[in-house]
Motif scaffolding. Structure first.
Motif, PDB file in Angstrom:
ATOM      1  N   GLY A 253       4.203 -20.379 -38.060  1.00 49.25           N
ATOM      2  CA  GLY A 253       3.645 -19.129 -38.582  1.00 49.25           C
ATOM      3  C   GLY A 253       2.944 -18.540 -37.504  1.00 49.25           C
ATOM      4  N   PRO A 254       2.118 -19.277 -36.424  1.00 42.23           N
ATOM      5  CA  PRO A 254       1.444 -18.567 -35.343  1.00 42.23           C
ATOM      6  C   PRO A 254       2.303 -17.984 -34.617  1.00 42.23           C
ATOM      7  N   GLY A 255       3.476 -18.334 -34.425  1.00 38.24           N
ATOM      8  CA  GLY A 255       4.614 -17.634 -33.407  1.00 38.24           C
ATOM      9  C   GLY A 255       4.811 -16.371 -34.165  1.00 38.24           C
ATOM     10  N   TYR A 256       4.953 -16.255 -35.535  1.00 37.40           N
ATOM     11  CA  TYR A 256       5.243 -15.113 -36.287  1.00 37.40           C
ATOM     12  C   TYR A 256       4.258 -14.077 -36.061  1.00 37.40           C
ATOM     13  N   VAL A 257       2.998 -14.534 -36.039  1.00 37.79           N
ATOM     14  CA  VAL A 257       1.756 -13.820 -36.152  1.00 37.79           C
ATOM     15  C   VAL A 257       1.521 -13.217 -34.421  1.00 37.79           C
ATOM     16  N   PHE A 258       1.804 -13.999 -33.497  1.00 39.16           N
ATOM     17  CA  PHE A 258       1.912 -13.416 -32.385  1.00 39.16           C
ATOM     18  C   PHE A 258       2.886 -12.525 -32.071  1.00 39.16           C
ATOM     19  N   TYR A 259       3.917 -12.687 -32.800  1.00 37.27           N
ATOM     20  CA  TYR A 259       5.321 -11.662 -32.501  1.00 37.27           C
ATOM     21  C   TYR A 259       4.416 -10.191 -33.103  1.00 37.27           C
ATOM     22  N   LEU A 260       3.968 -10.362 -34.491  1.00 30.61           N
ATOM     23  CA  LEU A 260       3.525  -9.171 -34.764  1.00 30.61           C
ATOM     24  C   LEU A 260       2.661  -8.575 -34.059  1.00 30.61           C
ATOM     25  N   MET A 261       1.587  -9.244 -33.261  1.00 27.16           N
ATOM     26  CA  MET A 261       0.664  -8.691 -32.425  1.00 27.16           C
ATOM     27  C   MET A 261       1.024  -8.188 -31.509  1.00 27.16           C
ATOM     28  N   GLU A 262       2.148  -8.676 -30.816  1.00 29.35           N
ATOM     29  CA  GLU A 262       2.828  -8.347 -29.693  1.00 29.35           C
ATOM     30  C   GLU A 262       3.326  -6.613 -30.063  1.00 29.35           C
ATOM     31  N   ALA A 263       3.788  -6.635 -31.119  1.00 29.55           N
ATOM     32  CA  ALA A 263       4.434  -5.307 -31.472  1.00 29.55           C
ATOM     33  C   ALA A 263       3.571  -4.331 -31.735  1.00 29.55           C
ATOM     34  N   LEU A 264       2.179  -4.750 -32.393  1.00 31.05           N
ATOM     35  CA  LEU A 264       1.226  -3.757 -32.843  1.00 31.05           C
ATOM     36  C   LEU A 264       0.502  -3.412 -31.452  1.00 31.05           C
ATOM     37  N   ALA A 265       0.388  -4.298 -30.413  1.00 29.98           N
ATOM     38  CA  ALA A 265      -0.211  -4.022 -29.355  1.00 29.98           C
ATOM     39  C   ALA A 265       0.791  -3.100 -28.312  1.00 29.98           C
TER      40      ALA A 265
END
Length: 267
Positions: free
Chosen positions: A172-184
């Motif tokens: 899950g943390p990998g998914y969250v960081f993926y979403l964070m990358e996209a929002l950034a």
């Protein structure tokens, strides 16, 4: 804490040991096997003895297997004879209880399969635990306390559920960081520099997660409370729905679980 030996001194072992020490556990109760000079330096700084092989004059009640899954067979074959009746805790994804017992030669070993996640590094981890039936109440308390030192614990009743834990909180943390990358990336597209974008995204995720953890509302209710029909959040979510973002996340979790099952089956 009982005498505890970690085989593998990487980031996750370091996080767990750090959590135990922060709770006042005695460093003398713990040893680590890891041939890496870097691991030795980091652990020595915590007051933890680290050696390249099984430590002399140290009989652990608990052995934590903290090596990569592909190294597990070799490690267990090398150290299996030393395990005795120790409680064996494995944090390796896709390595089954049956494999641990077979490779170690300890056919009746008490085994705990655990799937922690990387937020344990900051004391906010989530660890799923599965206990074999021969683990008694003391074993359960000991393993639970070890992982509660660096976050929260969920206990599951069947081994296959560890693969599901792996797919959700483990990966899950990998998914969250993926979403964070996209929002950034979205923030930068709207004119913010990298530093500003990272702050906006990090604090937004931290704030939303903290709010969710402290609220009795469901995730959907929390979403509805910040979404006014025709408003900005509504417009953003509609665009995400049009791109099937939610479906992609669900399918990602399913793919992660399927891979965990493949690893367990030796694929």
């Amino acid at each position: 804490m009982n005498h505890t030996l970690f085989i593998g001194g990487g980031n996750m072992a370091f996080a767990i040991i750090g959590g135990l020490l922060a709770q006042g556990e005695d460093a003398a109760q713990c040893r680590v096997i890891d041939p890496s000079p870097e691991a030795s330096r980091k652990l020595n700084a915590l007051g933890i003895e680290c050696s390249a092989d099984w430590p002399e004059n140290f009989a652990p009640e608990v052995v934590v297997l903290a090596v990569k899954p592909q190294m597990m067979k070799e490690v267990l074959q090398a150290h299996g004879a030393n395990l005795g009746d120790s409680l064996i805790i494995s944090i390796a994804a896709g390595v089954s209880v049956a494999q641990i017992r077979q490779w170690s030669g300890q056919v009746d070993a008490k085994v705990v399969r655990c799937m922690p996640n990387t937020p344990a590094l900051v004391g906010e981890g989530l660890s799923g635990l599965y206990f074999t039936t021969n683990c008694d109440g003391e074993d359960r308390e000991e393993a639970t306390a070890i992982f509660e030192s660096c976050g929260k614990v969920v206990v599951v009743d069947d081994e296959s559920s560890i693969n599901a834990i792996t797919a959700i909180s483990g990966s899950g943390p990998g998914y969250v960081f993926y979403l964070m990358e996209a929002l950034a990336e979205g923030a930068r597209a709207l004119g913010f520099d990298e530093s500003q974008a990272n702050l906006l995204v990090s604090q937004t995720f931290l704030g939303a997660a903290t709010l969710a953890s402290q609220s009795s509302d469901s995730f959907s209710t929390l979403r509805e409370k910040v979404t006014s029909t025709g408003g900005t959040t509504f417009a953003g979510l509609e665009a995400m729905r049009a791109h099937a973002v939610s479906l992609g996340i669900v399918e990602g979790a399913k793919a992660a679980m399927a891979r965990a099952e493949e690893l367990q089956n030796g694929a």
